[in-house]
Every structure is written in structure tokens, then in C-alpha cells.
Design an enzyme around this catalytic site. Sequence first.
Site, short mmCIF file in Angstrom:
data_model
loop_
_atom_site.label_atom_id
_atom_site.label_comp_id
_atom_site.label_asym_id
_atom_site.label_seq_id
_atom_site.Cartn_x
_atom_site.Cartn_y
_atom_site.Cartn_z
N ASP A 185 43.12 57.13 27.39
CA ASP A 185 41.68 57.20 27.66
C ASP A 185 41.10 55.78 27.71
OD1 ASP A 185 38.91 57.62 27.65
OD2 ASP A 185 39.09 59.44 26.45
N HIS A 210 41.05 59.78 30.48
CA HIS A 210 39.77 60.45 30.33
C HIS A 210 39.50 61.36 31.54
CE1 HIS A 210 35.75 60.42 28.42
NE2 HIS A 210 35.29 60.62 29.64
#
Length: 232
Positions: free
Chosen positions: A170, A201
Site C-alpha cells: 500500500d 491500495h
Amino acid sequence: MTATITIDTLDGSGRFSAYIAKPQTEAKAAIVVIQEIFGVNAGIRRKCDTLAEAGYLAIAPDLFWRLEPGIELDPDIESEFKQALGYLGTFDQDSGIADIEATIRTARSHVDGGKVGVVGYCLGGRLAFMTAARTDADASVGYYGVSIDGLLGEKHAIANPVLLHIPEEDHFVDKAAQAAIHAGLDDHPKVTLYDYPGVDHGFATEFGTRRSDAAATLADERTAVFFAEHLA
């Protein structure tokens, strides 16, 4: 059945819209779907529709209504992504939690006082964690919640089950933040964390280039099991 409803704020100062999806039979529980920074767009509505297909009443409130009602943005369009970041910078999260609480109350009334869960993505993942600490939601799920490491001081207030999905790559939540989340929550009796190696993400988005089918399918299966257990 899907529709748009209107919900009164807790303090009576305004009203905001919410997308609602109802199952064909009596709902077994309700789930509030908390938007990303892109508003209640096609992807969030599809999340609601899928939950309704699984037998839940699903409601997605328009949390950006104080900034601009009805925002719908596409994260794959650069200008709209930048626009969304701008909204994030001016969004009042405490007011957002109050609106989520108002939505929970509305959802509970639709299921005759039954159980209500929440599930959120990105900003919504952060808000799902805050909701778990600040409201009576019966179960909370966060996908790639941002800056949760800065909310660990609220973990003592979590009384009902929480599930967090953490993509290891992420780019909005670095390795240090992920380590802090694990250090703060691994031993919490109400919190379950799942890591997803190699994904970034937004991996569970319904549409667009951010999606990772394998990781999204696994996370969604885990979420389904979690809700089946805790919203029964």
C-alpha cells in the site's frame, strides 16, 4: 431493489442522501457501506448491490455532502483523482462519523432493531475503524484504511468485532505504519488483521485498474464469513 433515501443529521442541522439496496427477501441484517474519497460512485453502489444479493440491507451515505452533494469520481482519471484528494483535505471526519452513526440508526430501523455492520474502503476503511470505536456498530470491516496507526489510542473503546484488510504494498500506508498497526492490534481480542502480499491500495475496487482479482476475492470471502458470524 435500489433507491436513494434521505437521512437527517443527528443534530437536525441538515439532511443527506444515501444509496440503499434491499434484498428480495427479509434482510438478515444491515450493513453501512462507507465510501472512498471518490464518493458514492458506481463501485460503491455495486458493493451495496452485492451485499443485497447476499441477503443484507445495504446503505451507502453521501459523506461528502457538506462539501458538494452527489460527488462521483473515477480514480482512473487523473484529474478526478486529484479532485478527490482535494475533497479529502477538507473533509471533517468527526462530522462524517456523526453521519455514519445517523445512517446506522436508519439502517437499524429498517431491520426492526436488528444488527448493523459497517464496511469501508480507503478513507472509508479509516472511518470504519473510528466507527468501531465511537458507535454501537455490531461489526466493522476496513479495507486498506489510511492512517489507522494514528488512531490506536482509540482501540480501548472497541467493543465489537473488527476486521482489517492490509495490502502489504500500500503506497498510502508504508511498512512502518503497517508494523505499528500490527504492534497495536495483534493482541486485541476484538480485532482480526489480514495481510495481502504483493498488492496495493484499492485492490478490492469493483472497477478499474487498481483491482487485484485474487486478493479481492479472498478478502471478500473473509468479509462474508465475518459478517455471517457477527451479524447473525
